[in-house]
Design an enzyme around this catalytic site. Sequence first.
Site, mmCIF file in Angstrom:
data_model
loop_
_atom_site.group_PDB
_atom_site.id
_atom_site.type_symbol
_atom_site.label_atom_id
_atom_site.label_comp_id
_atom_site.label_asym_id
_atom_site.label_seq_id
_atom_site.Cartn_x
_atom_site.Cartn_y
_atom_site.Cartn_z
ATOM 1 N N GLY A 251 6.344 24.237 -17.211
ATOM 2 C CA GLY A 251 7.369 24.039 -16.185
ATOM 3 C C GLY A 251 7.684 25.367 -15.517
ATOM 4 N N GLN B 91 13.171 25.959 -11.288
ATOM 5 C CA GLN B 91 14.196 26.948 -10.918
ATOM 6 C C GLN B 91 14.289 28.066 -11.961
ATOM 7 O OE1 GLN B 91 18.301 25.698 -11.183
ATOM 8 N NE2 GLN B 91 19.020 27.374 -9.899
ATOM 9 N N ASP C 11 2.254 24.145 -14.907
ATOM 10 C CA ASP C 11 3.189 23.176 -14.321
ATOM 11 C C ASP C 11 2.375 22.026 -13.728
ATOM 12 O OD1 ASP C 11 6.424 23.802 -13.022
ATOM 13 O OD2 ASP C 11 5.359 21.893 -12.835
ATOM 14 N N TYR D 250 20.270 12.511 -18.589
ATOM 15 C CA TYR D 250 19.890 13.907 -18.836
ATOM 16 C C TYR D 250 20.662 14.463 -20.045
ATOM 17 C CZ TYR D 250 19.646 18.947 -17.726
ATOM 18 O OH TYR D 250 19.477 20.299 -17.767
HETATM 19 C C1 VAH Z 1 22.008 19.968 -13.519
HETATM 20 N N1 VAH Z 1 21.541 22.333 -13.119
HETATM 21 O O1 VAH Z 1 22.829 20.036 -12.638
HETATM 22 C C2 VAH Z 1 21.494 21.269 -14.123
HETATM 23 C C3 VAH Z 1 22.352 21.693 -15.300
HETATM 24 C C4 VAH Z 1 24.672 21.997 -16.174
HETATM 25 C C5 VAH Z 1 23.833 21.620 -15.011
HETATM 26 O O2 VAH Z 1 22.030 20.977 -16.424
HETATM 27 O O3 VAH Z 1 21.602 18.909 -13.918
#
Ligand code: VAH
Length: 314
Positions: A6, A10, A32, A140
């Site tokens: 990866g 970013q 990647d 996530y």
């Molecule tokens: C997001 N930049 O926004 C990531 C991160 C805490 C934020 O995990 O999903």
Amino acid sequence: KILIIGACGQIGTELTMALRKKNGNANVIACDIREGNEELMSSGPFEIADATNYNQIEDLVIQYEIDEVYLMAAMLSATAEKFPMKGWSLNMESLFHVLNLAKDKKIYKVFWPSSIAVFGPTTPKHNTPQTTVMEPTTVYGISKQAGERWCEYYHKKFGVDVRSIRYPGLISYKTLPGGGTTDYAVEIYHEALKTGTYTSFLKEDTELPMMFMDDAIRATISLMEAPAKKVKVRSSYNLSALNFTPETLAASIRNHIPEFTISYHPDFRQAIADSWPSSIDDSSAREDWDWKHEFDLDRMTAEMLSGIKEVHQV
Ligand code: VAH
């Protein structure tokens, strides 16, 4: 040798450049699913590989005699809400592949990024502790919480030397972030320079933990270089630097661009941000491996505006 999976993301982009500077370009292999920016592609070995394909990753580990893996591939919070099963499989399968390579002694050290997204609406919102209630309400966040449990399990059960940081929102100018809820804090700088105005998808008083990328990269490398016995947390370390709201960030930009204006048009990402802490207690990282941040909001704003002008010729 180091493999960054990866590497074009970013964090991956800047982590690759920092590790190449420190260890020598030929010793840091970037991979990647797609190619990265010119600086990354021209500075050392690069391979196209799918982080969810065990054989492709194992082949690179063998071919390049890899000792350490930084697994930076993931689907972030906003995108994973749109593609839950894809987000889960990318974030989890890639982690199992790397943890199993370490368990089988094919590699010897692993870095895996977690996030403040592991916390949820029932977590204490201010100065969120290292150990606390965690009921994440995003795909996530669920994947990062599960990943932390697996990292600690593989460390305790198989002695795998895996290390992890719960990154706050990361702000950088070299690579645009993709699909995050904190991305407003990157987009705003680009818009301030390009158009002089920005419409924020989070409300003006949404306070979130944030960090300038240089601090995040330095923290990552110093955690990985710390003696193993100092790394007491094997789920993932809280890490903190700044916390600010969109209106505070806009004020910081106006110190440089007085005519900058901001408006607010919250979207689905507001609910994600509302489920996360406003500030983080990172005393464990400060005690265990001497972490301290260097960029405050004004210094970050100055760096971001000058960096965007330089890199993006705005
Ligand atoms: C997001 N930049 O926004 C990531 C991160 C805490 C934020 O995990 O999903």
